[in-house]
Design a protein around this motif. Structure first.
Motif, PDB file in Angstrom:
ATOM      1  N   ASP A 227       5.480   3.033  -1.251  1.00  0.00           N
ATOM      2  CA  ASP A 227       5.307   1.638  -0.681  1.00  0.00           C
ATOM      3  C   ASP A 227       6.580   1.693   0.343  1.00  0.00           C
ATOM      4  O   ASP A 227       7.007   3.086   0.861  1.00  0.00           O
ATOM      5  CB  ASP A 227       5.614   0.558  -1.577  1.00  0.00           C
ATOM      6  CG  ASP A 227       7.085   0.731  -2.127  1.00  0.00           C
ATOM      7  OD1 ASP A 227       7.707   1.793  -1.978  1.00  0.00           O
ATOM      8  OD2 ASP A 227       7.580  -0.233  -2.689  1.00  0.00           O
ATOM      9  N   TRP A 228       6.629   0.643   1.092  1.00  0.00           N
ATOM     10  CA  TRP A 228       7.487   0.740   1.995  1.00  0.00           C
ATOM     11  C   TRP A 228       8.939   1.293   1.945  1.00  0.00           C
ATOM     12  O   TRP A 228       9.781   2.005   2.543  1.00  0.00           O
ATOM     13  CB  TRP A 228       7.545  -0.734   2.667  1.00  0.00           C
ATOM     14  CG  TRP A 228       6.288  -0.938   3.665  1.00  0.00           C
ATOM     15  CD1 TRP A 228       5.621  -0.096   4.293  1.00  0.00           C
ATOM     16  CD2 TRP A 228       5.858  -2.313   3.867  1.00  0.00           C
ATOM     17  NE1 TRP A 228       4.348  -0.686   5.003  1.00  0.00           N
ATOM     18  CE2 TRP A 228       4.383  -1.899   4.684  1.00  0.00           C
ATOM     19  CE3 TRP A 228       5.852  -3.572   3.554  1.00  0.00           C
ATOM     20  CZ2 TRP A 228       3.579  -3.026   4.980  1.00  0.00           C
ATOM     21  CZ3 TRP A 228       5.133  -4.577   3.540  1.00  0.00           C
ATOM     22  CH2 TRP A 228       4.095  -4.443   4.704  1.00  0.00           C
ATOM     23  N   GLY A 229       9.433   0.582   0.650  1.00  0.00           N
ATOM     24  CA  GLY A 229      10.589   1.046  -0.007  1.00  0.00           C
ATOM     25  C   GLY A 229      10.766   2.491  -0.043  1.00  0.00           C
ATOM     26  O   GLY A 229      11.904   3.234   0.345  1.00  0.00           O
ATOM     27  N   ARG A 230       9.860   3.160  -0.589  1.00  0.00           N
ATOM     28  CA  ARG A 230       9.691   4.620  -0.760  1.00  0.00           C
ATOM     29  C   ARG A 230       9.882   5.168   0.751  1.00  0.00           C
ATOM     30  O   ARG A 230      10.417   6.164   0.584  1.00  0.00           O
ATOM     31  CB  ARG A 230       8.500   4.899  -1.564  1.00  0.00           C
ATOM     32  CG  ARG A 230       8.606   6.256  -2.052  1.00  0.00           C
ATOM     33  CD  ARG A 230       9.776   6.661  -3.196  1.00  0.00           C
ATOM     34  NE  ARG A 230      10.333   8.091  -3.324  1.00  0.00           N
ATOM     35  CZ  ARG A 230      10.990   8.448  -3.993  1.00  0.00           C
ATOM     36  NH1 ARG A 230      11.638   7.922  -4.762  1.00  0.00           N
ATOM     37  NH2 ARG A 230      11.102   9.760  -4.098  1.00  0.00           N
ATOM     38  N   LEU A 231       8.976   4.700   1.610  1.00  0.00           N
ATOM     39  CA  LEU A 231       9.057   5.520   2.899  1.00  0.00           C
ATOM     40  C   LEU A 231      10.325   5.278   3.446  1.00  0.00           C
ATOM     41  O   LEU A 231      10.778   6.311   4.077  1.00  0.00           O
ATOM     42  CB  LEU A 231       7.971   4.720   3.675  1.00  0.00           C
ATOM     43  CG  LEU A 231       6.256   5.126   3.130  1.00  0.00           C
ATOM     44  CD1 LEU A 231       5.513   4.445   4.192  1.00  0.00           C
ATOM     45  CD2 LEU A 231       6.218   6.630   3.104  1.00  0.00           C
TER      46      LEU A 231
END
Length: 635
Positions: A227-231
């Motif tokens: 997700d955006w946090g992981r990216l």
């Protein structure tokens, strides 16, 4: 009008910007994986950790995958997880927020205390705490963020429900015997839906940011999902080589969170909702009433009340605003209750109707309605009796109806709940009752909302609500206070016509001595929480024996009142419920008072004609008459 308001809000710069951003985020979440999933997952070993270029706008990751397309594709998982966490926060918050209403005072206080403790902690700390409990991964992060957001939502719900629970239409539903769960879903939740929707929209933006934070810390989404946090977590490792790898997912989180928050503000504007963010003395018990005549069986009694008291806890002990009230109402009789504000009139009516909630306590030697003892816990039979045979007409007709429900549906609820009628038959009964209270075009009116009725029509509809069954008693608490003189007369004539036509008993509570004298057969005069005189209505002007009753009558202007002089008033102020003095409570305002009046509280004595009066000087007719001018003085 509502449609025009929404159009006007959406045309503002804020509305246009918020709507465009939210639509863009949602379209990206739906279409992103479908359109760009292949390009986002394509491995290019020849372009590992490449910087921004015409081919890869924000560079590539450690497997050569295009970061820009991965950001577009990650929108779906980020939004889905944020909405799931928001749904959990709403569900748990609603359960905790409505628990005090459903469970009662004792268990409700425990839930409220737990919510208050949870709200005291920062949301991020709660999320980290729950994330450790539920474990690393998307599921654990959803539960952690959802439960961390629940206390704030619960606090808001508790505040809204507590404010609504005191409204008259909730009390009317309780009188009708409607269960708490049905009241919650039919009357409470629809009325608090708007602020809840606004805060849920705002909460979705907060959940999105919180989820990105947990994934960035390695506690959220785990590879190979992203997700955006992981990216953002992956991009931070190469920030000195390729800053765009971290800036792209960071910008996505920022824009999506901003979109939800701005949209929440827009919804708030569209719905018209604002974001929520003396020494006490001992209370003397009244002297027991000398009521030998009252203890004799009274034929055809609808309501029999003996030694009724209502008490509330206070800082320095018990406060008793109603003290030892006893009276009986016969079938077809109109009983008036008069007195200044704070004399206990409305509390007496609420106690008889079983509408005094904890911490208030009702004590009585006897409270019988149609031969049924109303003391003790509620039963289904007692609820059915009150719902079908007791009609309560409240003071403010606007608060007597649920503003989110149509008039016909609210009237029909009584017939469906207690009489077992179907929806169509109940609505037909509702239209018939509106016609009975002289509301024209009843078939059309039952489809309208309370705000579409005038004040007089709402009060008529409230009376019609009480007539949905076959009431034996109508309790009207200041039913004409908010109405003009013409409509007041119509309402009073309607109540009197219903009483005479169906032989219904009527208890009319009012400040207006003139109204009570014209409508009622008998009058109870209350002062400082107890009855000080009980007499026939036609004797109110000439036959009153208590100084307070005479003062009330003398203070009412008539056609002989000198308009050049100030209006007469009773000197002094009523006694506060927590400061009842020893002796007669009216002694400080009465020119006839002596040492005995200040030391001993007079009992409510009954004469041979059935009249009752509580005054040591009740027999001093000449003295009282000569003291009226002193008792009623100009300000």
């Amino acid at each position: 009008m509502q449609r025009r308001r929404w159009i006007g809000v959406l045309r503002t710069p804020l509305g246009l910007t918020a709507t465009a951003l939210v639509v863009a985020v949602l379209l990206l979440a739906v279409l992103g994986p479908v359109i760009w999933s292949g390009r986002a997952n394509a491995v290019d070993t020849g372009n590992i950790l490449a910087g921004p270029s015409a081919e890869h706008w924000t560079g590539t990751d450690n497997l050569g995958r295009d970061i820009f397309y991965r950001v577009l594709v990650a929108g779906r998982l980020s939004v889905e997880l944020a909405l799931a966490a928001t749904a959990i926060a709403i569900a748990v918050g609603l359960l905790l927020g409505t628990a005090p209403f459903l469970l009662g005072r004792r268990l409700g206080r425990l839930v409220t205390g737990a919510v208050n403790v949870a709200v005291a902690f920062p949301g991020l700390l709660l999320a980290l705490f729950f994330a450790v409990i539920f474990g690393v991964g998307a599921t654990g992060a959803v539960l952690a963020i959802g439960l961390a957001g629940a206390p704030v939502f619960a606090r808001l719900t508790q505040t809204l429900v507590a404010g609504l629970a005191a409204r008259d239409f909730i009390a009317a539903a309780r009188i009708a015997g409607v269960g708490r769960i049905r009241i919650l879903f039919r009357h409470v939740l629809p009325n608090i839906a708007e602020p809840l929707v606004v805060n849920a929209t705002l909460g979705a933006g907060g959940a999105l940011l919180a989820f990105a934070g947990l994934s960035f810390l390695g506690l959220g989404v785990q590879p190979p999902a992203y997700d955006w946090g992981r990216l953002l977590y992956d991009g931070i490792g190469a920030i000195y080589v390729n800053p765009a790898a971290a800036l792209a997912p960071g910008a996505a989180v920022l824009l999506a969170g901003l979109a939800f928050n701005l949209f929440g503000e827009t919804v708030a504007k569209g719905l018209g909702v604002t974001r929520l963010g003396a020494r006490r003395g001992a209370i003397p018990r009244p002297v027991p009433e000398a009521r030998a005549a009252q203890d004799e069986p009274v034929p055809d009694v609808v309501l029999d009340v003996r030694d009724l008291s209502v008490s509330f806890p206070g800082p320095a002990g018990e406060i008793r605003p109603v003290r030892g009230v006893s009276f009986a109402v016969r079938r077809g009789e109109a009983l008036g209750v008069v007195g200044e504000s704070g004399s206990g009139k409305s509390l007496t009516a609420l106690a008889v109707s079983r509408l005094i909630d904890a911490p208030g306590q009702v004590d009585a030697e006897r409270v019988e309605f149609l031969g049924t003892d109303l003391r003790g816990p509620d039963t289904r039979a007692r609820q059915r009796l009150l719902g079908t045979s007791l009609a309560m007409v409240f003071q403010d007709p606007m608060t007597s109806f649920n503003p989110t429900q149509r008039i016909g549906g609210q009237l029909a609820e009584v017939a469906r709940h207690h009489q077992g009628l179907g929806r169509r038959a109940a609505l037909a009964r509702a239209a018939d009752r509106l016609r009975a209270v002289r509301i024209p075009a009843a078939e059309r009116r039952i489809r309208q909302y309370p705000h579409e009725f005038s004040g007089g029509m709402r009060q008529r509809a409230m009376i019609g609500l009480g007539l949905m069954s076959t009431p034996a008693l109508i309790v009207a608490d200041e039913p004409t206070t908010a109405l003009d003189v013409t409509v007041q007369r119509q309402i009073l004539e309607l109540l009197d016509a219903i009483r005479q036509a169906d032989d219904v008993a009527l208890v009319l509570i009012s400040h207006d001595v003139t109204v009570v004298r014209e409508v009622c057969d008998r009058v109870l005069v209350m002062y400082a929480g107890r009855i000080v005189e009980d007499l026939p209505a036609h004797e109110l002007t000439s036959g009153a024996r208590h100084p307070y009753t005479r003062a009330l009558v003398a203070a009412v202007p008539d056609l002989d009142t000198d308009l050049d002089q100030p209006l007469a008033v009773i000197p002094g102020r009523p006694v506060a419920p927590a400061e009842f003095p020893p002796g007669c409570a009216f002694a400080a305002r009465c020119p006839l008072a002596d040492e005995r009046c200040r030391a001993e509280d007079p009992p409510l004595s009954t004469d041979g004609a059935g009249r009752r009066v509580a005054c040591w000087h009740a027999g001093e007719t000449i003295a009282i008459e000569s003291s009226v001018d002193e008792l009623v003085e100009a300000p």
